[in-house]
Design a protein around this motif. Structure first.
Motif, short mmCIF file in Angstrom:
data_model
loop_
_atom_site.label_atom_id
_atom_site.label_comp_id
_atom_site.label_asym_id
_atom_site.label_seq_id
_atom_site.Cartn_x
_atom_site.Cartn_y
_atom_site.Cartn_z
N GLU A 205 0.88 -1.07 0.23
CA GLU A 205 -0.18 0.20 0.22
C GLU A 205 0.61 1.49 0.47
O GLU A 205 0.10 2.46 -0.57
CB GLU A 205 -0.85 -0.39 1.19
N ASP A 208 1.84 2.02 -3.28
CA ASP A 208 0.61 2.22 -4.24
C ASP A 208 1.15 3.47 -4.38
O ASP A 208 0.76 4.50 -4.65
CB ASP A 208 -0.35 1.31 -4.04
N ARG A 209 1.00 4.23 -2.84
CA ARG A 209 0.85 5.81 -2.42
C ARG A 209 1.97 6.11 -3.26
O ARG A 209 1.69 7.81 -3.71
CB ARG A 209 0.88 5.78 -1.36
N GLY A 213 -0.43 5.73 -7.31
CA GLY A 213 -1.37 4.51 -8.09
C GLY A 213 -1.71 4.34 -9.03
O GLY A 213 -2.09 3.57 -10.43
N ARG A 215 0.73 2.45 -11.32
CA ARG A 215 0.77 1.68 -11.53
C ARG A 215 -0.35 0.65 -11.23
O ARG A 215 0.15 0.11 -9.68
CB ARG A 215 2.06 0.82 -11.45
N GLU A 216 -0.70 -0.40 -11.46
CA GLU A 216 -1.54 -1.61 -10.68
C GLU A 216 -1.20 -2.84 -9.80
O GLU A 216 -0.31 -3.25 -10.55
CB GLU A 216 -2.87 -1.97 -12.03
N ILE A 217 -1.64 -2.53 -8.69
CA ILE A 217 -0.60 -3.60 -7.91
C ILE A 217 -1.62 -4.08 -7.32
O ILE A 217 -2.61 -3.26 -6.58
CB ILE A 217 0.02 -3.06 -6.61
N LYS A 219 -2.92 -6.93 -4.45
CA LYS A 219 -3.01 -6.67 -3.00
C LYS A 219 -3.29 -8.00 -2.74
O LYS A 219 -4.22 -8.73 -2.86
CB LYS A 219 -3.41 -5.17 -2.52
#
Length: 311
Positions: A205, A208-209, A213, A215-217, A219
């Motif tokens: 997370e 991602d921050r 956001g 790049r799609e990750i 989780k």
């Protein structure tokens, strides 16, 4: 499966693995090792990359590096390309020296730095013809014990977790290394999330921050509250939950604490630093407890804990 693009940002910490094309040797003599290390030193200074550890094996390389403003790809391009030029000139070769694209695992530094440094430095002891890692000349281990090293190593962050004074830190580091002797290949250091990450949900997370956001990750599932883990582990081991969180040595609690540390990281997504604070231990002790449990997990008890948590 299509390989996903790398995620790069200032402060990213990577475990880089690069292998010889078709498993060929990329180092044949002392001058080859020195030529690679000279380039590693040059490009880490040029791009302000922090090198925490390295080990050069006959047909592959491991690096632990942290980038700043220059992306990893540019640093590695300079390093690998110029060494390939050197190698091809020296041995009258043409074409690729390294096997395709190097592997770069984006790691949670707070959680995995100590373990990965040890894992890399002990790599010579896992060869078919085992080599004493204390005497192996082509790793950064010597920098950590105060010997000369041709590459500037960011050792202060690592040693700082072992002790306040330099002598104390080095002695504790060596104990940590000796405790890892006999460890074979650790697949868990290569079991990445979303093909690219070594870390928990909190780390993913955070990445991602950092990348807004873009790049799609993928989780992980929802994490387990640490307080619930403490209560259930204490129940399974029939100990007072408060004892697991207090300082002091008590060997009767070693099994419970080891499991709690492992599950705290894997199921609750808590960093080693935060776990150290919560159970009144040094981060280096957390790494030892984690490794101890990971080497012989109690899957039956874990299954019971999962059932209790689902109630």
């Amino acid at each position: 499966m299509t390989r996903k693009p790398r995620i790069e940002f200032p402060g990213a910490f990577y475990h880089v693995i690069s292998r010889g094309n078709q498993r060929q040797n990329i180092f044949h003599d002392k001058s080859d090792h020195q030529a690679y290390l000279n380039r590693l030193e040059h490009y880490q200074k040029k791009y302000q990359v922090i090198v925490y550890a390295f080990v050069l094996m006959s047909n592959h390389i491991h690096l632990l590096v942290e980038t700043q403003d220059t992306p990893l790809s540019k640093f590695m391009q300079g390093l690998q390309f110029t060494y390939t030029q050197y190698y091809n000139r020296k041995y009258s070769k043409v074409g690729h020296l390294f096997q395709g694209r190097y592997k770069a695992i984006l790691c949670d530094r707070d959680t995995y730095l100590l373990e990965l440094v040890r894992y890399l430095h002990l790599n010579p002891s896992r060869m078919k013809r085992r080599v004493d890692p204390w005497k192996y000349p082509w790793s950064s281990h010597r920098a950590y014990i105060g010997d000369d090293c041709p590459v500037g190593i960011g050792k202060s962050l690592v040693l700082g977790q072992f002790g306040i004074t330099e002598g104390q830190a080095r002695r504790a580091y060596l104990r940590f290394m000796r405790e890892g002797m006999g460890m074979e290949h650790e697949e868990r250091y290569y079991e990445t999330i979303d093909q690219r990450f070594l870390g928990d949900e909190r780390f993913i997370e955070g990445v991602d921050r950092r990348t807004e956001g873009k790049r799609e990750i993928e989780k992980r599932v929802k994490k387990v509250p640490f307080s619930e883990l403490v209560a259930v582990v204490a129940e399974e081991y029939r100990v007072d939950p408060d004892l697991l969180l207090r300082g002091g040595r008590n060997r009767s609690l070693l099994g419970a604490r080891s499991m709690l540390v492992y599950l705290g990281r894997e199921w609750s997504g808590i960093s080693s630093k935060e776990l150290a604070r919560r159970i009144s231990r040094d981060p280096s002790v957390i790494s030892r407890l984690y490794s101890r449990y990971a080497a012989s997990r109690d899957v039956r008890t874990e299954s019971k804990i999962i059932s209790i948590l689902k109630r």
